[in-house]
Design a protein around this motif. Structure first.
Motif, PDB file in Angstrom:
ATOM      1  N   PHE A 147       8.924   8.249   7.973  1.00 57.01           N
ATOM      2  CA  PHE A 147       9.404   6.870   7.845  1.00 57.01           C
ATOM      3  C   PHE A 147       8.439   5.919   8.547  1.00 57.01           C
ATOM      4  O   PHE A 147       7.828   6.270   9.562  1.00 57.01           O
ATOM      5  CB  PHE A 147      10.808   6.746   8.444  1.00 57.01           C
ATOM      6  CG  PHE A 147      11.820   7.595   7.733  1.00 57.01           C
ATOM      7  CD1 PHE A 147      12.481   7.118   6.608  1.00 57.01           C
ATOM      8  CD2 PHE A 147      12.078   8.888   8.164  1.00 57.01           C
ATOM      9  CE1 PHE A 147      13.392   7.923   5.923  1.00 57.01           C
ATOM     10  CE2 PHE A 147      12.988   9.695   7.488  1.00 57.01           C
ATOM     11  CZ  PHE A 147      13.643   9.210   6.377  1.00 57.01           C
ATOM     12  N   CYS A 148       8.329   4.742   7.978  1.00 57.96           N
ATOM     13  CA  CYS A 148       7.379   3.758   8.494  1.00 57.96           C
ATOM     14  C   CYS A 148       7.807   3.279   9.891  1.00 57.96           C
ATOM     15  O   CYS A 148       8.954   2.857  10.080  1.00 57.96           O
ATOM     16  CB  CYS A 148       7.302   2.580   7.534  1.00 57.96           C
ATOM     17  SG  CYS A 148       6.200   1.269   8.088  1.00 57.96           S
ATOM     18  N   GLY A 149       6.883   3.314  10.838  1.00 56.91           N
ATOM     19  CA  GLY A 149       7.179   2.847  12.185  1.00 56.91           C
ATOM     20  C   GLY A 149       7.304   1.336  12.266  1.00 56.91           C
ATOM     21  O   GLY A 149       7.814   0.802  13.245  1.00 56.91           O
ATOM     22  N   ASN A 165       1.340   6.058   3.472  1.00 55.22           N
ATOM     23  CA  ASN A 165       1.437   4.631   3.194  1.00 55.22           C
ATOM     24  C   ASN A 165       2.891   4.222   3.050  1.00 55.22           C
ATOM     25  O   ASN A 165       3.721   4.976   2.547  1.00 55.22           O
ATOM     26  CB  ASN A 165       0.686   4.287   1.907  1.00 55.22           C
ATOM     27  CG  ASN A 165      -0.808   4.548   2.041  1.00 55.22           C
ATOM     28  OD1 ASN A 165      -1.349   4.521   3.155  1.00 55.22           O
ATOM     29  ND2 ASN A 165      -1.465   4.825   0.926  1.00 55.22           N
ATOM     30  N   CYS A 166       3.178   3.018   3.493  1.00 53.13           N
ATOM     31  CA  CYS A 166       4.524   2.470   3.329  1.00 53.13           C
ATOM     32  C   CYS A 166       4.538   1.560   2.095  1.00 53.13           C
ATOM     33  O   CYS A 166       3.870   0.524   2.085  1.00 53.13           O
ATOM     34  CB  CYS A 166       4.934   1.678   4.562  1.00 53.13           C
ATOM     35  SG  CYS A 166       6.546   0.896   4.341  1.00 53.13           S
ATOM     36  N   PRO A 167       5.295   1.928   1.052  1.00 52.77           N
ATOM     37  CA  PRO A 167       5.324   1.098  -0.149  1.00 52.77           C
ATOM     38  C   PRO A 167       6.083  -0.209   0.062  1.00 52.77           C
ATOM     39  O   PRO A 167       5.926  -1.138  -0.725  1.00 52.77           O
ATOM     40  CB  PRO A 167       6.038   1.992  -1.182  1.00 52.77           C
ATOM     41  CG  PRO A 167       6.859   2.939  -0.375  1.00 52.77           C
ATOM     42  CD  PRO A 167       6.133   3.143   0.918  1.00 52.77           C
ATOM     43  N   ALA A 168       6.867  -0.307   1.118  1.00 55.24           N
ATOM     44  CA  ALA A 168       7.669  -1.523   1.332  1.00 55.24           C
ATOM     45  C   ALA A 168       6.871  -2.614   2.035  1.00 55.24           C
ATOM     46  O   ALA A 168       6.869  -3.760   1.612  1.00 55.24           O
ATOM     47  CB  ALA A 168       8.920  -1.181   2.143  1.00 55.24           C
ATOM     48  N   CYS A 169       6.170  -2.250   3.127  1.00 55.89           N
ATOM     49  CA  CYS A 169       5.474  -3.294   3.887  1.00 55.89           C
ATOM     50  C   CYS A 169       3.954  -3.146   3.848  1.00 55.89           C
ATOM     51  O   CYS A 169       3.233  -3.980   4.386  1.00 55.89           O
ATOM     52  CB  CYS A 169       5.964  -3.322   5.338  1.00 55.89           C
ATOM     53  SG  CYS A 169       5.358  -1.965   6.367  1.00 55.89           S
ATOM     54  N   GLY A 170       3.461  -2.058   3.229  1.00 57.78           N
ATOM     55  CA  GLY A 170       2.017  -1.914   3.059  1.00 57.78           C
ATOM     56  C   GLY A 170       1.279  -1.322   4.252  1.00 57.78           C
ATOM     57  O   GLY A 170       0.055  -1.166   4.205  1.00 57.78           O
TER      58      GLY A 170
HETATM   59 ZN   LIG Z   1       6.773  -0.209   6.270  1.00 59.35          ZN
END
Ligand SMILES: [Zn+2]
Length: 312
Positions: A147-149, A165-170
């Motif tokens: 999960f994105c930190g 990579n985080c697809p939500a915030c890049g």
């Molecule tokens: Zn993110």
């Protein structure tokens, strides 16, 4: 004073440590090319290290092999996470690593061996331990970065495993390793060694501790030694490093010169800590200390540091 030969010898002290020698070409410039990675995985010689936690699947044979090839690789790949590309060995063989997703079957469990045991047994080829350390550290990082930190959204594997990579915030996330300083502190002909209560009885070793953000290697050595033993340290020389895949540390082996002699033990950290003269340490290394005291297992970089100091 710490004396090192001049000119500095070409010998690479690091390469002598278990988990250090890694002949794989990591091909970092090719990781982002999906066709290269796919072609490599299709190579009939490809090898897959399959992990479940800190244990790796070892196939029978002499020497035992902590990787799968051919049909066994194909079967395992179906039951594993997306594979991480480790690199290409000097024979052009691609190496990969993956985790078992589900709880393994009893038959599979019977073939799982933790890396420490595999190294201590000494039966596997030395060339597999570098890639195994790389694989274990990478897989652990993936476990801890699902999960994105930054925003908490699930992350996605990229660059053949060297990025999430985080697809939500890049946000792009990259693998990390945790540096640990480990040091042989000498006061003339005496070495400072200590032990924690959880250690094997009678085993004494170098002091060690995690580096903290914003700290140099030298400052970390001085801080850890002062905290644990009360000894002040002056000159410090880096000697060698060792990837230590339990789970993803990098041991930075140093020699240091003591500026004080009176020990104050931090009993929250150490059960005992004292000075040992060179003859006593030599006996501990040789396994014939009169009181049965001993140095760490041979796969530990501490053993190399102690040996280097005894050898002068
Ligand atoms: Zn993110």
């Amino acid at each position: 004073m710490i004396h090192l030969p001049d000119p500095f010898p070409a010998f690479d002290w690091s390469s002598a440590n278990t988990f250090s020698a890694n002949a794989l070409d990591r091909c970092s410039n090719l990781r982002t090319d999906p066709s290269f990675v796919a072609r490599s995985f299709e190579d009939p010689r490809a090898r897959l290290m399959l992990f479940y936690g800190d244990r790796v699947l070892v196939t029978d044979g002499d020497p035992p092999r902590p990787y799968l090839t051919g049909d066994a690789l194909d079967a395992a790949a179906d039951a594993a996470t997306a594979s991480i590309f480790l690199g290409v060995d000097p024979d052009g063989v691609p190496w990969f690593a993956a985790d078992v997703i589900e709880a393994p079957s009893p038959a599979l469990v019977a073939s799982l061996v933790d890396l420490r045991t595999l190294a201590l047994e000494g039966r596997a080829e030395p060339s597999v331990f570098g890639p195994a350390a790389q694989a274990r550290a990478m897989l652990f990082w993936h476990h801890r970065n699902r999960f994105c930190g930054a925003c908490g959204h699930p992350t996605e594997l990229a660059a053949a495993g060297y990025q999430r990579n985080c697809p939500a915030c890049g946000t792009q996330h990259f693998p990390r390793t945790d540096p640990v300083v480990i040091m042989l502190i000498a006061d003339g002909d005496r070495a400072l060694l200590g032990r924690q209560a959880r250690f094997t009885p009678n085993m004494y070793t170098c002091l060690a501790g995690f580096m903290e953000p914003g700290e140099t290697v030298e400052d970390a050595v001085r801080r850890e030694v002062a905290e644990e033993s009360g000894i002040r340290v002056g000159a410090i020389r880096y000697l060698a490093s060792q990837p230590w895949p339990f789970p993803s540390n990098l041991m930075l082996g140093c020699l240091g010169e003591a500026l004080s002699a009176d020990i104050t033990i931090d009993h929250n950290e150490l059960e005992d800590c004292r000075w040992f003269d060179r003859d006593e340490v030599r006996a501990m290394l040789a396994g014939d200390h009169p009181a049965g005291l001993m140095t760490p297992m041979r796969i530990a970089i501490a053993r190399s540091l102690i040996g280097a100091w005894v050898a002068g």
